[in-house]
Enzyme design. Structure first.
Site, PDB file in Angstrom:
ATOM      1  N   HIS A  53       1.000   8.023  -1.645  1.00 36.17           N
ATOM      2  CA  HIS A  53       0.311   6.998  -1.302  1.00 36.17           C
ATOM      3  C   HIS A  53       0.482   5.696  -2.827  1.00 36.17           C
ATOM      4  CE1 HIS A  53      -3.258   3.892   0.304  1.00 36.17           C
ATOM      5  NE2 HIS A  53      -2.819   2.892  -0.899  1.00 36.17           N
ATOM      6  N   GLU A  54       0.489   5.393  -4.296  1.00 31.97           N
ATOM      7  CA  GLU A  54       0.615   4.402  -4.894  1.00 31.97           C
ATOM      8  C   GLU A  54       2.215   4.643  -4.857  1.00 31.97           C
ATOM      9  OE1 GLU A  54      -1.720   2.694  -5.232  1.00 31.97           O
ATOM     10  OE2 GLU A  54      -3.174   4.129  -5.480  1.00 31.97           O
ATOM     11  N   HIS A  57       3.609   2.751  -2.280  1.00 31.67           N
ATOM     12  CA  HIS A  57       3.878   1.119  -2.271  1.00 31.67           C
ATOM     13  C   HIS A  57       4.785   0.314  -2.949  1.00 31.67           C
ATOM     14  CE1 HIS A  57       0.300   0.801  -0.352  1.00 31.67           C
ATOM     15  NE2 HIS A  57      -0.631   1.487  -0.870  1.00 31.67           N
TER      16      HIS A  57
END
Length: 214
Positions: A53-54, A57
């Site tokens: 997820h990170e 980004h």
């Protein structure tokens, strides 16, 4: 060029451990023996989703030419642990910060913010498909049973991470996606919300039995 700093790796590892521990406390019902058993399972199913997820980004930010770096939010670590004792997890131990100078338009910011939840949705579906593939074998093979448990938890936790981050409040991803495009926000939070609702009500095993007609 994709680059990760030493401090970023440290922060990701700390956040990874805390978020995995928080969900382990939640799922174990605060039972120490159960916590020890479920912790490594959560680290695989949830931890992978958190890291990707990170990185979603970060990759998207860097695709647009911006430097981006994950940083811990110490209060978020505490909130995650404390909330796990109350039946949910406030899953915000840190965030990827995009350094775009004085201006980042709503569209670019929205796409960067959307990348993380989309990663979780895709990963949840991958986990679900793997769980469905190994489900018939899980009755007879211990290894396949372990894979099924990991993937079932991976589906439910990644669905939750997606819908949690898409809530349009405070500085969560959802507020930026909504500001950019309400239609895209509605579609993505609906998908994540349905997946989370089904995993919490029907259960992952029953979802799979419906899918494969078992």
């Amino acid at each position: 060029m994709f680059k990760v700093t030493t401090s970023e790796i440290r922060d990701l590892i700390i956040a990874f451990i805390f978020i995995s521990l928080s969900f382990s406390i939640l799922y174990s019902g605060r039972n120490i023996a159960a916590l020890q058993q479920i912790f490594p399972i959560v680290m695989i199913g949830l931890g992978l989703g958190f890291i990707l997820h990170e990185l979603g980004h970060k990759f998207t930010s860097m695709h647009y030419g911006y430097w981006a770096e994950f940083k811990l939010w110490p209060a978020g670590l505490i909130f995650a642990l404390v909330s796990s004792f109350f039946g949910f997890v406030f899953a915000a131990p840190g965030a990827v910060y995009t350094y775009a100078g004085n201006y980042l338009d709503d569209k670019t910011n929205g796409i960067i913010s959307l990348a993380g939840p989309v990663v979780n949705i895709v990963l949840a579906l991958i986990f679900l498909f793997i769980a469905a593939a190994v489900y018939p074998l899980a009755f007879y093979d211990a290894t396949m049973q372990f894979v099924f448990i990991v993937c079932s938890l991976g589906f439910s936790t990644n669905s939750y991470l997606a819908v949690f981050n898409l809530i349009p409040v405070w500085n969560l991803d959802g507020s930026k996606v909504l500001r950019w495009n309400i239609g895209i926000w509605l579609v993505t939070i609906a998908i994540a919300g349905i997946m989370t609702f089904m995993s919490m009500t029907i259960g992952v095993e029953n979802i799979i039995r419906i899918l494969i007609g078992f």
